[in-house]
Design a protein around this motif. Structure first.
Motif, short mmCIF file in Angstrom:
data_model
loop_
_atom_site.label_atom_id
_atom_site.label_comp_id
_atom_site.label_asym_id
_atom_site.label_seq_id
_atom_site.Cartn_x
_atom_site.Cartn_y
_atom_site.Cartn_z
N GLN A 148 0.59 0.29 -2.38
CA GLN A 148 0.25 -0.67 -3.39
C GLN A 148 0.94 -1.97 -3.13
N VAL A 149 1.97 -2.04 -2.39
CA VAL A 149 2.70 -3.29 -1.99
C VAL A 149 2.02 -4.09 -1.15
N PRO A 150 1.71 -5.54 -1.45
CA PRO A 150 0.86 -6.29 -0.57
C PRO A 150 1.45 -6.36 0.82
N ARG A 151 0.69 -6.70 1.49
CA ARG A 151 0.94 -6.46 2.92
C ARG A 151 1.78 -7.93 3.48
N HIS A 152 1.50 -8.97 2.67
CA HIS A 152 2.27 -10.24 2.87
C HIS A 152 3.72 -9.85 2.56
#
Length: 318
Positions: free
Chosen positions: A269-273
């Motif tokens: 769930q952690v954004p890629r950026h």
């Protein structure tokens, strides 16, 4: 179906696109990275010059510190110049073999630096728990053997990763959402099962940083037990102070690494950026802070740096 094509489907180059979703901030991020990289180069270079010039610092503890400084310089230099080229849109292409070389360099230095931190923990253990035999145990030849063993282990652990990436077909996929090459980041561009790569990454992490952390924890457990029984009320704080700098560096090195390792595999769930930004900060923040920590907390280094700086100022004044 198992794909065994080893060369026909390799792209000629990869295109690094930076930090997806933060394109408007690339300039500001690049300025921050550039400033921290400059500070890391300056701090570690000053630390190396100080220890090399001062013969009283030619002791195992400071030799290990020099090796750590070299690792810091190599880790940041292997990534930051290309990162700045990508963020400034000056050089977004990297050849396939160049990408593998960069990936190998990053992880090779990481595993070697982990071994150096373990050696420094062993140094503190001997200095506190068996000080009378310190000079006899940690001789110059032993320090050299520890350094060679660290490099050999790092090479043996990371070299197979090159072949694990070369065996994969990429089916024309060449756009990589990153600023430099990472093992899993490259593997995810393949159009085949990458389970072996994932499990190899887990095993490599356990056999290097994982075992090193356990060994470091054991060393400091024995140190604390030894300090607990010291008769002098002033001995414990003084001895603990000698370990404080090392513990700070350990925390800065391992905590972001393990966080990134766990998030890549379980934190979907952690954004890629966010992950890419953390990966960029990881290769400049610890190298920048390590010489500052040792320079501030270690009096011999602090005094010698001040002495060298005063000589430089007086020399220019003359």
């Amino acid at each position: 179906m198992l794909v065994t094509n080893l060369s026909g489907s390799h792209p000629a180059f990869f295109i690094l696109v930076g930090i997806p979703g933060m394109e408007k901030s690339h300039t500001w991020i690049s300025i921050l990275v550039c400033l921290m990289y400059t500070a890391a180069l300056l701090g570690n270079t000053v630390l190396l010059i100080t220890v090399v010039k001062e013969h009283s610092l030619h002791q195992p503890m400071y030799i290990f510190l020099c090796i750590l400084a070299v690792c810091n310089l190599l880790l940041s230099t292997a990534t930051v110049p290309k990162t700045l080229g990508v963020l400034w849109s000056l050089s977004t292409h990297i050849s396939f073999n160049g990408c593998l070389a960069q990936m190998f360099s990053v992880y090779f230095v990481f595993v070697a630096e982990s071994a150096v931190l373990l050696a420094m923990a062993f140094d503190r253990y001997i200095a506190i728990c068996d000080p009378l035999r310190y000079s006899a145990i940690l001789t110059r030849s032993v320090v050299v053997k520890v350094g060679v063993a660290a490099l050999a282990r790092s090479f043996c652990i990371m070299f197979p990763a090159i072949f694990l990436l070369k065996r994969l077909p990429y089916c024309g996929h060449s756009i990589m959402p990153h600023t430099y090459c990472e093992h899993i980041g490259v593997a995810r561009l393949a159009c085949a099962d990458i389970s072996i790569n994932i499990w190899y990454g887990v095993a490599a992490g356990f056999l290097s940083a994982g075992l090193d952390v356990v060994s470091i924890a054991m060393s400091y457990t024995l140190i604390l037990r030894s300090l607990w029984g010291l008769p002098s009320s002033r001995a414990s704080p003084k001895a603990l102070h000698t370990c404080g700098s090392h513990l700070c560096v350990i925390a800065m090195f391992y905590m972001p690494a393990f966080f990134s390792f766990l998030v890549h595999r379980f934190g979907h769930q952690v954004p890629r950026h966010v992950l890419i930004l953390l990966a960029n900060l990881y290769v400049v923040v610890p190298p920048m802070l390590n010489p500052i920590v040792y320079g501030v907390r270690t009096r011999p280094i602090r005094e010698r740096v001040a002495h060298l700086l005063s000589l430089g100022v007086s020399g220019r004044g003359a």
